[in-house]
Write a protein that holds these residues in place. Structure first.
Motif, PDB file in Angstrom:
ATOM      1  N   LEU A  93       8.983   6.334   8.682  1.00  8.02           N
ATOM      2  CA  LEU A  93       9.834   5.479   8.155  1.00  8.02           C
ATOM      3  C   LEU A  93      11.256   5.866   8.498  1.00  8.02           C
ATOM      4  O   LEU A  93      12.211   4.819   8.494  1.00  8.02           O
ATOM      5  N   ALA A  94      11.453   7.248   8.264  1.00  7.31           N
ATOM      6  CA  ALA A  94      12.954   7.377   8.343  1.00  7.31           C
ATOM      7  C   ALA A  94      13.258   7.260  10.057  1.00  7.31           C
ATOM      8  O   ALA A  94      14.527   7.055  10.240  1.00  7.31           O
ATOM      9  N   ARG A  95      12.400   7.128  10.810  1.00 11.06           N
ATOM     10  CA  ARG A  95      12.851   6.651  12.124  1.00 11.06           C
ATOM     11  C   ARG A  95      12.742   5.243  12.328  1.00 11.06           C
ATOM     12  O   ARG A  95      12.400   4.819  13.237  1.00 11.06           O
ATOM     13  N   ASP A  96      12.529   4.315  11.206  1.00 11.55           N
ATOM     14  CA  ASP A  96      12.813   3.077  11.253  1.00 11.55           C
ATOM     15  C   ASP A  96      11.630   2.399  11.945  1.00 11.55           C
ATOM     16  O   ASP A  96      11.551   1.080  12.427  1.00 11.55           O
ATOM     17  N   THR A  97      10.305   2.975  11.775  1.00 11.83           N
ATOM     18  CA  THR A  97       9.211   2.239  12.131  1.00 11.83           C
ATOM     19  C   THR A  97       8.756   1.326  10.956  1.00 11.83           C
ATOM     20  O   THR A  97       8.689   1.802   9.832  1.00 11.83           O
ATOM     21  N   ILE A  98       7.808   0.424  11.674  1.00 16.54           N
ATOM     22  CA  ILE A  98       7.306  -0.509  10.326  1.00 16.54           C
ATOM     23  C   ILE A  98       5.999   0.096   9.951  1.00 16.54           C
ATOM     24  O   ILE A  98       5.338   0.683  10.447  1.00 16.54           O
ATOM     25  N   PRO A  99       5.704   0.295   8.555  1.00 14.22           N
ATOM     26  CA  PRO A  99       4.431   1.001   8.305  1.00 14.22           C
ATOM     27  C   PRO A  99       3.382   0.336   9.027  1.00 14.22           C
ATOM     28  O   PRO A  99       3.065  -0.957   9.269  1.00 14.22           O
ATOM     29  N   GLY A 100       2.452   1.274   9.446  1.00 17.41           N
ATOM     30  CA  GLY A 100       1.249   0.916  10.275  1.00 17.41           C
ATOM     31  C   GLY A 100       0.042   1.008   9.689  1.00 17.41           C
ATOM     32  O   GLY A 100       0.054   1.487   8.231  1.00 17.41           O
ATOM     33  N   PRO A 101      -1.060   1.235  10.202  1.00 17.20           N
ATOM     34  CA  PRO A 101      -2.444   1.711   9.418  1.00 17.20           C
ATOM     35  C   PRO A 101      -2.499   2.978   9.042  1.00 17.20           C
ATOM     36  O   PRO A 101      -3.318   3.168   8.126  1.00 17.20           O
ATOM     37  N   GLU A 102      -1.393   3.675   9.236  1.00 16.04           N
ATOM     38  CA  GLU A 102      -1.492   5.370   8.460  1.00 16.04           C
ATOM     39  C   GLU A 102      -1.183   4.784   7.049  1.00 16.04           C
ATOM     40  O   GLU A 102      -1.890   5.873   6.190  1.00 16.04           O
ATOM     41  N   VAL A 103      -0.672   3.714   6.640  1.00 16.24           N
ATOM     42  CA  VAL A 103      -0.545   3.581   5.237  1.00 16.24           C
ATOM     43  C   VAL A 103      -1.974   3.167   4.769  1.00 16.24           C
ATOM     44  O   VAL A 103      -1.843   3.727   3.422  1.00 16.24           O
ATOM     45  N   SER A 104      -3.023   2.648   5.447  1.00 14.23           N
ATOM     46  CA  SER A 104      -4.420   2.732   4.769  1.00 14.23           C
ATOM     47  C   SER A 104      -4.859   4.009   4.442  1.00 14.23           C
ATOM     48  O   SER A 104      -5.485   4.252   3.338  1.00 14.23           O
ATOM     49  N   VAL A 105      -4.668   4.992   5.361  1.00  8.29           N
ATOM     50  CA  VAL A 105      -5.074   6.371   4.974  1.00  8.29           C
ATOM     51  C   VAL A 105      -4.436   6.800   3.898  1.00  8.29           C
ATOM     52  O   VAL A 105      -5.050   7.419   2.966  1.00  8.29           O
TER      53      VAL A 105
ATOM     54  N   LEU B  69       1.140  16.285   2.315  1.00  9.01           N
ATOM     55  CA  LEU B  69       1.554  16.326   3.838  1.00  9.01           C
ATOM     56  C   LEU B  69       1.379  15.039   4.290  1.00  9.01           C
ATOM     57  O   LEU B  69       2.256  14.746   5.191  1.00  9.01           O
ATOM     58  N   THR B  70       0.393  14.343   3.978  1.00  8.54           N
ATOM     59  CA  THR B  70       0.249  12.992   4.560  1.00  8.54           C
ATOM     60  C   THR B  70       1.311  12.126   4.454  1.00  8.54           C
ATOM     61  O   THR B  70       1.869  11.194   5.044  1.00  8.54           O
ATOM     62  N   THR B  71       1.709  12.150   3.064  1.00 11.91           N
ATOM     63  CA  THR B  71       3.010  11.231   2.711  1.00 11.91           C
ATOM     64  C   THR B  71       3.977  11.540   3.526  1.00 11.91           C
ATOM     65  O   THR B  71       4.764  10.670   3.833  1.00 11.91           O
ATOM     66  N   ALA B  72       4.405  12.917   3.486  1.00 14.81           N
ATOM     67  CA  ALA B  72       5.554  13.326   4.431  1.00 14.81           C
ATOM     68  C   ALA B  72       5.623  12.856   5.853  1.00 14.81           C
ATOM     69  O   ALA B  72       6.587  12.256   6.385  1.00 14.81           O
ATOM     70  N   ARG B  73       4.225  12.790   6.547  1.00 10.64           N
ATOM     71  CA  ARG B  73       3.944  12.343   7.687  1.00 10.64           C
ATOM     72  C   ARG B  73       4.466  10.745   7.619  1.00 10.64           C
ATOM     73  O   ARG B  73       5.386  10.233   8.668  1.00 10.64           O
ATOM     74  N   VAL B  74       4.182   9.792   6.567  1.00  9.61           N
ATOM     75  CA  VAL B  74       4.458   8.446   6.806  1.00  9.61           C
ATOM     76  C   VAL B  74       5.875   8.366   6.382  1.00  9.61           C
ATOM     77  O   VAL B  74       6.615   7.520   7.218  1.00  9.61           O
ATOM     78  N   ARG B  75       6.439   9.085   5.479  1.00  6.40           N
ATOM     79  CA  ARG B  75       7.920   8.984   5.361  1.00  6.40           C
ATOM     80  C   ARG B  75       8.753   9.339   6.523  1.00  6.40           C
ATOM     81  O   ARG B  75       9.977   8.541   6.891  1.00  6.40           O
ATOM     82  N   THR B  76       8.255  10.359   7.357  1.00  4.51           N
ATOM     83  CA  THR B  76       8.964  10.625   8.588  1.00  4.51           C
ATOM     84  C   THR B  76       9.088   9.535   9.640  1.00  4.51           C
ATOM     85  O   THR B  76      10.218   9.481  10.014  1.00  4.51           O
TER      86      THR B  76
ATOM     87  N   ARG C 108       0.840  -1.058  -0.005  1.00  6.32           N
ATOM     88  CA  ARG C 108      -0.050  -0.119  -0.151  1.00  6.32           C
ATOM     89  C   ARG C 108       0.788   1.155   0.065  1.00  6.32           C
ATOM     90  O   ARG C 108       0.514   2.269  -0.524  1.00  6.32           O
ATOM     91  N   LEU C 109       2.050   1.165   0.698  1.00  9.49           N
ATOM     92  CA  LEU C 109       2.864   2.347   0.787  1.00  9.49           C
ATOM     93  C   LEU C 109       3.413   2.492  -0.393  1.00  9.49           C
ATOM     94  O   LEU C 109       3.343   3.794  -1.095  1.00  9.49           O
TER      95      LEU C 109
END
Ligand SMILES: Cc1cc2nc3c(=O)[nH]c(=O)nc-3n(C[C@H](O)[C@H](O)[C@H](O)COP(=O)(O)OP(=O)(O)OC[C@H]3O[C@@H](n4cnc5c(N)ncnc54)[C@H](O)[C@@H]3O)c2cc1C
Length: 266
Positions: free
Chosen positions: A157-169, A148-155, A96-97
């Motif tokens: 990821l840059a902190r090494d978090t696994i993509p979560g439900p925000e990817v559905s948004v 802006l939503t994409t930037a939030r998800v990228r930020t 999805r990402l």
């Protein structure tokens, strides 16, 4: 050795791939999410047939893939046996990402504005038409929000978090923005937008994009499924009712197309 039998439709790009990542049923006696395994399959393995599907616009992006006694070594297993749903969920979040992240709203917005400036409507550039201007403003607002939503998800990821439900948004938003853009392009072109060959305005590009935009609402998980995920995991709403949740797969009512004929694991 796994011996795989079955069929999968909608497999994007299978006709170009050297390897497939498949989610296969490996235990019929547990509820459906618990008895599947994720297996890497070399596409050159004997018994695999890839049949491209022809789309309404003449292209072939995806395929039917048939597995007929396909033998794959056990070391192709990704994750644990029968724990494939967990692997698949991680895979789908990443899918999805990637589906949403490839979408360059800046480029599409620029081409929409350029189109509105050079297209004439009632003796003036379409960009001067008040209805078109409203549509362009709406598309631009959505584009900025999407960025802006994409930037939030990228930020994240840059902190090494696994993509979560925000990817559905993000995925839901990408489908919405894609449809908004293509419908705005068609509105700018008016009835000529429906023409569709090389002699058409813009070489029929916007009509083609409009038809392709429907796929985004389905591929990688439908809009409704994204909304369920957002409702349940982001908003904390009660889970979708699922009367099949605890029933072994073997006892579920199934159509002929999904019937598992045989599974061998040695
Ligand atoms: C262009 C394209 C490319 C694709 N590429 C691939 C690929 O490469 N690999 C791959 O494995 N798959 C691929 N797919 C398949 C895609 O992932 C599925 O089509 C999609 O997830 C929907 O599943 P389904 O077709 O089984 O629909 P179903 O699950 O049968 O859904 C049918 C309808 O019911 C709705 N629905 C179902 N369950 C619920 C629920 N719980 N709540 C509310 N509504 C519900 C759905 O939203 C949908 O409108 C692709 C599909 C498309 C269109």
């Amino acid at each position: 050795m796994f011996v795989i039998n079955g069929q999968k439709v909608w497999t994007s790009g299978a006709h170009y791939c050297d390897f497939g990542l498949g989610v296969f049923r490996t235990d019929l006696d547990v509820p459906k999410h618990r008895g599947i395994s994720t297996i890497v399959v070399p596409m050159s393995t004997p018994g695999i047939t890839v049949r491209p599907l022809r789309q309404i616009n003449g292209k072939s992006h995806f395929n039917e893939v048939f597995f007929n006694d396909v033998r794959v070594p056990v070391d192709g297993l990704l994750g644990d046996l029968n724990d494939g749903w967990r692997v698949a969920r991680t895979m789908m979040m990443n899918e999805r990402l990637s589906v949403a992240a490839v979408f360059s709203v800046g480029n599409v917005m620029a081409s929409l504005f350029a189109l509105a400036h050079r297209t004439e409507r009632e003796g003036a550039p379409a960009s001067e038409n008040p209805v078109i201007r409203q549509r362009l403003a709406r598309a631009y607002t959505l584009a900025r929000l999407f960025d802006l939503t994409t930037a939030r998800v990228r930020t994240g990821l840059a902190r090494d978090t696994i993509p979560g439900p925000e990817v559905s948004v993000l995925k839901l938003f990408a489908a919405l923005v894609g449809t908004e853009f293509t419908e705005t392009g068609m509105a700018v072109l008016g009835t000529a937008g429906g023409l569709w060959d090389d002699s058409a305005p813009e070489h029929g590009r916007w009509a083609d994009a409009l038809i392709e935009s429907f796929a985004m609402h389905i591929a990688g998980g439908t809009d409704e499924i994204q909304r369920n995920i957002i409702g349940e995991t982001v908003l904390g709403l009660p889970r979708d009712s699922n009367p099949e949740r605890d029933i072994p797969f073997r006892d579920l009512q199934r159509g002929v197309a999904t019937k598992i004929d045989r599974f061998t694991y040695t």
